[in-house]
Enzyme design. Structure first.
Site, PDB file in Angstrom:
ATOM      1  N   ASP A   1     -47.592 -83.667 -19.756  1.00 12.77           N
ATOM      2  CA  ASP A   1     -47.076 -83.585 -18.383  1.00 12.77           C
ATOM      3  C   ASP A   1     -47.565 -82.295 -17.718  1.00 12.77           C
ATOM      4  O   ASP A   1     -47.934 -82.287 -16.547  1.00 12.77           O
ATOM      5  CB  ASP A   1     -45.544 -83.670 -18.416  1.00 12.77           C
ATOM      6  CG  ASP A   1     -45.100 -84.896 -19.195  1.00 12.77           C
ATOM      7  OD1 ASP A   1     -45.548 -86.002 -18.850  1.00 12.77           O
ATOM      8  OD2 ASP A   1     -44.365 -84.756 -20.188  1.00 12.77           O
TER       9      ASP A   1
ATOM     10  N   HIS B   1     -39.321 -86.276 -20.971  1.00 12.11           N
ATOM     11  CA  HIS B   1     -40.618 -86.944 -20.809  1.00 12.11           C
ATOM     12  C   HIS B   1     -40.348 -88.366 -20.328  1.00 12.11           C
ATOM     13  O   HIS B   1     -40.382 -89.320 -21.094  1.00 12.11           O
ATOM     14  CB  HIS B   1     -41.389 -86.933 -22.137  1.00 12.11           C
ATOM     15  CG  HIS B   1     -42.679 -87.696 -22.058  1.00 12.11           C
ATOM     16  ND1 HIS B   1     -43.734 -87.283 -21.307  1.00 12.11           N
ATOM     17  CD2 HIS B   1     -43.058 -88.862 -22.618  1.00 12.11           C
ATOM     18  CE1 HIS B   1     -44.718 -88.159 -21.400  1.00 12.11           C
ATOM     19  NE2 HIS B   1     -44.317 -89.133 -22.197  1.00 12.11           N
TER      20      HIS B   1
END
Ligand code: NAD
Length: 329
Positions: free
Chosen positions: A161, A189
């Site tokens: 990410d 996540h």
């Protein structure tokens, strides 16, 4: 030559497994002077064992100078015995018609068993990174089932990410990725995560002075948070090489330190920013040369980031409730 480090990888024949093993053995994960003893955990069925045999034949054919030993195991305790790094990729994929609760439960059983085995047989300073989704909660389950290991042994992968956020900002500003520092991504996540450029510098200039707030809110954040889905749509398969690369980055920095540079890791919270203690949450972190992960403290958060963090806490609490049966009292 250094003493070899014992590394265990689960899910070695999956997409990410196939992309990561060759890079581990080439020295990308632990350093070009660090030999590895690799243990690959296979599922105990003929198809998985045959596929793993093929992958091991290929690894062998690379004649990696750093690959000091390689073996396949189906037994968890044999797989994790004395391991110093555990890369937990293997997990139950989401099947057709499967609800998120079913996915959580299916994976909870796997990470509960793996936590117990790590607790019993892994090196006491083992570094565990959980890649298999839902990775924050899977890491939390493993940690809770490993009471004799320090919670700081456990982490989940949110570096992908961070890398996605860096790449989006680099593209927007026309600057190279290496000119960007202090990117933050908070939370889980999942599409709820909060990519945050409040403290970010691009070639020493504040990112917030280079890009407008509307772009951050309506393009940057959703693009980063939903990138996984966009890749599945484009490629017809989920992100694999980029996830493997992020896992390499995560373990390399955890092992070698970051010299003050921020990296995003999902780690057990110490209560910072109101995140409940122990919740495995994405934070900006630094890593000391000795491998100690430290959450970056006392950042001033904007109101929308505070709201985003609160949403992630709520989401992770719900995930924890759904797997409560797998957590020892
Ligand atoms: P894959 O389906 O190609 O491989 C999965 C592997 O898990 C296979 O080796 C399979 O044998 C193993 N496996 C399946 N069911 C299992 C079970 N019940 N017990 C033990 N092992 C089992 O998947 P992939 O593309 O390699 O992705 C692996 C995981 O990583 C997935 O959960 C995926 O969602 C996750 N992922 C995480 C990130 C992240 O940033 N955290 C990014 C991408 C993918």
């Amino acid at each position: 030559m250094k003493e070899p480090i014992r590394v265990t990888v689960t899910g070695p024949t999956g997409q990410i497994g196939y992309a990561i093993l060759f890079r581990i053995c080439s020295g990308a994960m632990f350093g070009a002077d660090q030999p590895v003893k690799l243990t690959l955990l296979s599922r105990d069925n003929e198809k998985s064992k045959a596929a793993l045999k093929g992958v091991m034949m290929e690894l062998s054919d690379c004649a990696f100078p750093l690959l000091a030993e390689m073996r396949a195991e189906t037994d968890l305790r044999e797989a994790f015995r004395d391991c110093e790094a555990a890369i937990l990729i293997g997990s139950r994929p989401r099947g057709p018609g499967m609800e998120r609760a079913d996915l959580l439960e299916g994976n909870a059983a796997i990470f509960c068993e793996q936590g117990r085995a790590l607790n019993e047989v892994a090196a006491r300073n083992v570094k565990v990174v959980v890649v298999g989704n839902p990775c924050n909660t899977n890491a939390w389950i493993a940690m809770k089932n490993a009471p004799s290991l320090d919670p700081s042994c456990f982490s989940a992968l949110m570096r992908l990410d961070e890398n996605r956020a860096l790449s989006q900002l680099a593209e927007k500003t026309g600057m190279p990725v290496c000119s960007i520092q202090k990117m933050a991504v908070w939370g889980n996540h999942s599409p709820t995560m909060v990519p945050d450029v409040t403290a970010t510098l691009v070639a020493d200039k504040k990112a917030v002075d280079l890009v407008d707030g509307e772009w951050v809110k309506s393009e940057f954040r959703p693009t980063v948070a939903k990138r996984g889905g966009a890749i599945i749509k484009a490629r017809g398969a989920s992100s694999a090489a980029s996830a493997a690369s992020a896992t390499i980055d995560h373990m390399y920095d955890w092992t070698n330190g970051t010299d003050g540079r921020w990296v995003i890791m999902a780690v057990p919270s110490d209560g910072s920013y109101g995140v409940p203690e122990g919740m495995v949450f994405g934070f900006p972190c630094t890593v000391t040369a000795e491998g100690k992960v430290e959450i970056v403290k006392d950042l001033e958060l904007t109101d929308d980031v505070k709201v985003g963090i609160a949403k992630n806490i709520e989401e992770l609490k719900k995930e924890q409730e759904a797997v409560a049966a797998f957590i020892p009292n």
